[in-house]
Design a protein around this motif. Structure first.
Motif, mmCIF file in Angstrom:
data_model
loop_
_atom_site.group_PDB
_atom_site.id
_atom_site.type_symbol
_atom_site.label_atom_id
_atom_site.label_comp_id
_atom_site.label_asym_id
_atom_site.label_seq_id
_atom_site.Cartn_x
_atom_site.Cartn_y
_atom_site.Cartn_z
ATOM 1 N N GLU A 214 17.206 15.015 -13.695
ATOM 2 C CA GLU A 214 17.028 15.509 -15.069
ATOM 3 C C GLU A 214 15.527 15.590 -15.385
ATOM 4 N N ALA A 215 14.780 14.574 -14.951
ATOM 5 C CA ALA A 215 13.330 14.580 -15.200
ATOM 6 C C ALA A 215 12.674 15.752 -14.476
ATOM 7 N N LEU A 216 13.136 16.011 -13.252
ATOM 8 C CA LEU A 216 12.557 17.132 -12.487
ATOM 9 C C LEU A 216 12.868 18.458 -13.179
ATOM 10 N N MET B 17 3.847 7.446 -18.797
ATOM 11 C CA MET B 17 4.901 8.298 -19.373
ATOM 12 C C MET B 17 5.781 8.871 -18.271
ATOM 13 N N ASN B 18 6.944 9.316 -18.673
ATOM 14 C CA ASN B 18 7.859 10.036 -17.798
ATOM 15 C C ASN B 18 7.385 11.486 -17.753
ATOM 16 N N PHE B 19 7.265 12.061 -16.570
ATOM 17 C CA PHE B 19 6.776 13.448 -16.517
ATOM 18 C C PHE B 19 7.754 14.439 -17.149
ATOM 19 N N ALA B 20 8.951 13.970 -17.465
ATOM 20 C CA ALA B 20 9.884 14.831 -18.198
ATOM 21 C C ALA B 20 9.273 15.256 -19.535
ATOM 22 N N GLY C 24 0.845 -1.200 0.000
ATOM 23 C CA GLY C 24 0.000 0.000 0.000
ATOM 24 C C GLY C 24 0.871 1.237 0.000
ATOM 25 N N HIS C 25 0.245 2.392 0.005
ATOM 26 C CA HIS C 25 1.015 3.620 0.030
ATOM 27 C C HIS C 25 0.192 4.656 0.773
ATOM 28 N N ARG C 26 0.814 5.342 1.722
ATOM 29 C CA ARG C 26 0.074 6.375 2.453
ATOM 30 C C ARG C 26 0.466 7.730 1.900
ATOM 31 N N LEU D 40 7.346 13.447 -5.518
ATOM 32 C CA LEU D 40 8.545 12.861 -6.137
ATOM 33 C C LEU D 40 9.014 11.554 -5.477
ATOM 34 N N GLY D 41 9.822 10.828 -6.218
ATOM 35 C CA GLY D 41 10.427 9.607 -5.682
ATOM 36 C C GLY D 41 9.616 8.364 -5.977
ATOM 37 N N VAL D 42 9.794 7.355 -5.124
ATOM 38 C CA VAL D 42 9.124 6.073 -5.360
ATOM 39 C C VAL D 42 8.025 5.841 -4.330
ATOM 40 N N SER D 43 7.145 4.899 -4.646
ATOM 41 C CA SER D 43 6.034 4.597 -3.738
ATOM 42 C C SER D 43 6.403 3.433 -2.831
ATOM 43 N N ARG E 7 5.496 6.457 -14.660
ATOM 44 C CA ARG E 7 6.384 5.733 -15.573
ATOM 45 C C ARG E 7 6.445 4.250 -15.226
ATOM 46 N N ASP E 8 5.751 3.858 -14.162
ATOM 47 C CA ASP E 8 5.759 2.446 -13.765
ATOM 48 C C ASP E 8 4.607 1.724 -14.458
ATOM 49 N N PRO E 9 4.925 0.852 -15.435
ATOM 50 C CA PRO E 9 3.851 0.258 -16.239
ATOM 51 C C PRO E 9 2.957 -0.693 -15.446
ATOM 52 N N PRO F 233 6.314 7.648 8.918
ATOM 53 C CA PRO F 233 7.683 8.162 9.043
ATOM 54 C C PRO F 233 8.240 8.748 7.735
ATOM 55 N N ARG F 234 7.772 8.237 6.581
ATOM 56 C CA ARG F 234 8.286 8.750 5.311
ATOM 57 C C ARG F 234 7.953 10.239 5.153
ATOM 58 N N SER F 235 6.911 10.702 5.859
ATOM 59 C CA SER F 235 6.512 12.111 5.714
ATOM 60 C C SER F 235 7.512 13.047 6.396
ATOM 61 N N ASP G 100 -1.804 14.878 -12.367
ATOM 62 C CA ASP G 100 -0.990 14.322 -11.298
ATOM 63 C C ASP G 100 0.190 13.667 -12.000
ATOM 64 N N ALA G 101 1.356 14.302 -11.902
ATOM 65 C CA ALA G 101 2.528 13.836 -12.653
ATOM 66 C C ALA G 101 3.100 12.548 -12.071
ATOM 67 N N THR G 102 2.705 12.212 -10.844
ATOM 68 C CA THR G 102 3.222 11.010 -10.165
ATOM 69 C C THR G 102 2.038 10.284 -9.522
ATOM 70 N N LEU G 103 1.268 9.618 -10.340
ATOM 71 C CA LEU G 103 0.004 9.021 -9.883
ATOM 72 C C LEU G 103 0.194 8.037 -8.732
ATOM 73 N N GLY G 104 1.176 7.146 -8.830
ATOM 74 C CA GLY G 104 1.433 6.168 -7.766
ATOM 75 C C GLY G 104 0.199 5.357 -7.429
ATOM 76 N N HIS G 105 -0.127 5.294 -6.162
ATOM 77 C CA HIS G 105 -1.293 4.551 -5.699
ATOM 78 C C HIS G 105 -2.573 5.341 -5.963
ATOM 79 N N GLY G 106 -2.426 6.611 -6.289
ATOM 80 C CA GLY G 106 -3.590 7.437 -6.641
ATOM 81 C C GLY G 106 -4.259 8.099 -5.445
ATOM 82 N N GLY G 107 -3.589 8.084 -4.281
ATOM 83 C CA GLY G 107 -4.191 8.653 -3.071
ATOM 84 C C GLY G 107 -4.517 10.134 -3.219
ATOM 85 N N HIS G 108 -3.544 10.927 -3.668
ATOM 86 C CA HIS G 108 -3.804 12.367 -3.849
ATOM 87 C C HIS G 108 -4.852 12.585 -4.939
ATOM 88 N N SER G 109 -4.696 11.843 -6.041
ATOM 89 C CA SER G 109 -5.604 12.038 -7.187
ATOM 90 C C SER G 109 -7.049 11.745 -6.826
HETATM 91 C C1 SAM Z 1 5.589 8.863 -4.120
HETATM 92 S S1 SAM Z 1 4.759 8.014 -5.355
HETATM 93 C C2 SAM Z 1 3.279 8.928 -5.600
HETATM 94 C C3 SAM Z 1 2.197 8.556 -4.650
HETATM 95 C C4 SAM Z 1 0.880 9.250 -4.910
HETATM 96 N N1 SAM Z 1 0.980 10.676 -4.757
HETATM 97 C C5 SAM Z 1 -0.201 8.689 -4.022
HETATM 98 O O1 SAM Z 1 -0.809 9.448 -3.252
HETATM 99 O O2 SAM Z 1 -0.488 7.493 -4.103
HETATM 100 C C6 SAM Z 1 5.667 8.469 -6.764
HETATM 101 C C7 SAM Z 1 5.206 7.814 -8.048
HETATM 102 O O3 SAM Z 1 5.704 8.602 -9.112
HETATM 103 C C8 SAM Z 1 6.248 7.802 -10.105
HETATM 104 N N2 SAM Z 1 7.312 8.601 -10.744
HETATM 105 C C9 SAM Z 1 8.474 9.007 -10.202
HETATM 106 N N3 SAM Z 1 9.186 9.717 -11.098
HETATM 107 C C10 SAM Z 1 8.433 9.778 -12.222
HETATM 108 C C11 SAM Z 1 8.620 10.383 -13.509
HETATM 109 N N4 SAM Z 1 9.736 11.039 -13.828
HETATM 110 N N5 SAM Z 1 7.629 10.275 -14.414
HETATM 111 C C12 SAM Z 1 6.480 9.603 -14.117
HETATM 112 N N6 SAM Z 1 6.277 8.978 -12.937
HETATM 113 C C13 SAM Z 1 7.226 9.074 -11.994
HETATM 114 C C14 SAM Z 1 6.747 6.560 -9.409
HETATM 115 O O4 SAM Z 1 6.766 5.470 -10.303
HETATM 116 C C15 SAM Z 1 5.717 6.413 -8.278
HETATM 117 O O5 SAM Z 1 4.673 5.566 -8.670
#
Ligand code: SAM
Length: 381
Positions: free
Chosen positions: A273-275, A128-131, A51-53, A156-159, A101-103, A337-339, A74-83
């Motif tokens: 670079e992507a940022l 896609m990469n948000f770059a 899961g992801h908080r 930013l970062g990983v989930s 970017r995580d398929p 703690p990640r927060s 939402d450039a970093t959808l992840g688990h979709g919590g914010h979205s």
């Molecule tokens: C911290 S999680 C996002 C969690 C999300 N905000 C939520 O509430 O569930 C970051 C996500 O962004 C994706 N990500 C990181 N860098 C990315 C990039 N350059 N382009 C697209 N996705 C990216 C990761 O694969 C990961 O799924």
């Protein structure tokens, strides 16, 4: 006949106290059957496996101030919590584009949104990469988006899902291949990177990306062990070996291991670079008066975001920006703690600023498409 649904299958019991496989260990991976266990994990301040908080959700909503009928990315959808929270406030008539970017993870998250009742008219998942965000904004690919967004969010970062899965190679809790690619189909893995990187470059990366004080010795050992660092445990062991007898406390060694993992992850995924590409494209993606919020987790990210927002303010692109990064309160830091390392930065685009994307105007649309990341863009919905 009973209508109680399919019979409940017992999870595979693991033998002994040290299960080797992730799938044997965590009840939280099956939250429907183990809701009480999920709650227990959260109550002790941990994140349930798989899961992801989401972090600073209330603050993100406050800053982005979503309204019915608006468009969000939402450039970093992840688990979709914010979205999920943003979308609820954008109904009726709102539309959110969720990029990742995580398929594998994006497919699961998309399914969750469909199950929650959001169809293609309100939620579009884009692998896609948000770059490359300017392509999405400028030419309407990947779901038919034309024009700009009222809100952009990047967390930013990983989930946690990525970190918790040993096959992805982001962490050393369980041994796994040293991969670390958010998109496993794109570029070399961390193990492959270590095969060719020069000691001097690795040393600079450890210093620049993670402020690692023992960068020199870690870079030396990792390059001396070239070809043998193939798994997450190999990497941890190599860093521990490098620091043996040099530093006193286990805590310092643990931090060095964490910083080395972070450095390689940033390098493998070209995160900075992507940022940079995202920050350069933002003014062209936001509608006049549009809002952007970016959650950063280390100084390399923060300094880039701050500099870009400050330049935008001075150049009149942004009308206001955050003076300080918003931090999580003590309760959230305890519960997640990640927060603790998160800082939320925001900017608001000037009401009279134009819509130019890296020299391309939406109105004329003459520039050819470019992919800053070199990766394909796929609308998966
Ligand atoms: C911290 S999680 C996002 C969690 C999300 N905000 C939520 O509430 O569930 C970051 C996500 O962004 C994706 N990500 C990181 N860098 C990315 C990039 N350059 N382009 C697209 N996705 C990216 C990761 O694969 C990961 O799924």
């Amino acid at each position: 006949m009973s209508d109680a649904g399919p019979p409940h299958k017992r999870r595979v019991r693991y033998k002994g106290t040290h299960p080797r496989a992730f799938s044997e260990k965590y009840k939280e991976l099956d939250p429907d059957h183990y809701a009480a266990d999920v709650e227990k994990v959260m109550a002790r301040g941990a994140t349930p496996a798989g899961g992801h908080r989401s972090i600073l959700v209330a603050e993100v909503l406050d800053i982005l101030a979503p309204k019915p009928g608006e468009v969000a990315i939402d450039a970093t959808l992840g688990h979709g919590g914010h979205s999920m929270e943003l979308l609820a406030a954008m109904m009726p008539g709102g539309k959110l584009y969720g990029l990742d970017r995580d398929p594998a993870e994006i497919l699961k998250t998309e399914a969750r949104f469909r199950q929650a009742g959001y169809d293609q008219s309100s939620f579009v998942a884009v692998h896609m990469n948000f770059a490359d965000i300017s392509l999405l904004c400028a030419d309407g690919r990947s779901g038919g988006m034309v024009g700009g967004a009222d809100m952009v969010l990047a967390d930013l970062g990983v989930s946690s899902m990525q970190i918790d899965d040993p096959v992805r190679g982001f962490a050393f809790k369980f041994d796994g291949p040293l991969d670390m690619r958010m998109d496993p189909g794109s570029g070399p893995s961390a193990a492959e990177l270590l095969l060719s990187i020069r000691e001097i470059d690795l040393c600079s990366m450890l210093d620049d990306y993670s402020d690692e004080p023992e960068a020199r010795i870690i870079a030396r050992v990792l390059t001396q062990r070239r070809g043998t660092v193939r798994t997450t445990r190999d990497l941890r062991d190599a860093v521990e070996y490098a620091l043996e007898g040099r530093v006193e406390s286990d805590d310092i060694i643990k931090k060095a291991v964490r910083r080395t993992f972070q450095t390689l992850r940033i390098a493998v995924n070209g995160e900075l670079e992507a940022l940079d590409a995202l920050l350069a494209a933002l003014p062209g993606c936001l509608n006049p008066g549009g809002r952007v919020a970016i959650l950063c987790f280390h100084s390399g990210e923060e300094s880039r975001v701050q500099r870009s927002f400050q330049d935008g303010l001075e150049g009149g692109v942004y009308s206001s920006i955050s003076e300080e990064g918003v931090r999580a309160g003590p309760e959230e830091r305890y519960g997640n703690p990640r927060s603790s390392s998160a800082r939320l930065w925001w900017a608001r685009k000037s009401a009279d600023a134009g819509m130019t994307v890296q020299g391309r105007s939406f109105a004329t649309g003459t520039e050819t498409e470019r992919s800053a990341s070199g990766s394909p863009i796929t609308g998966i919905s």
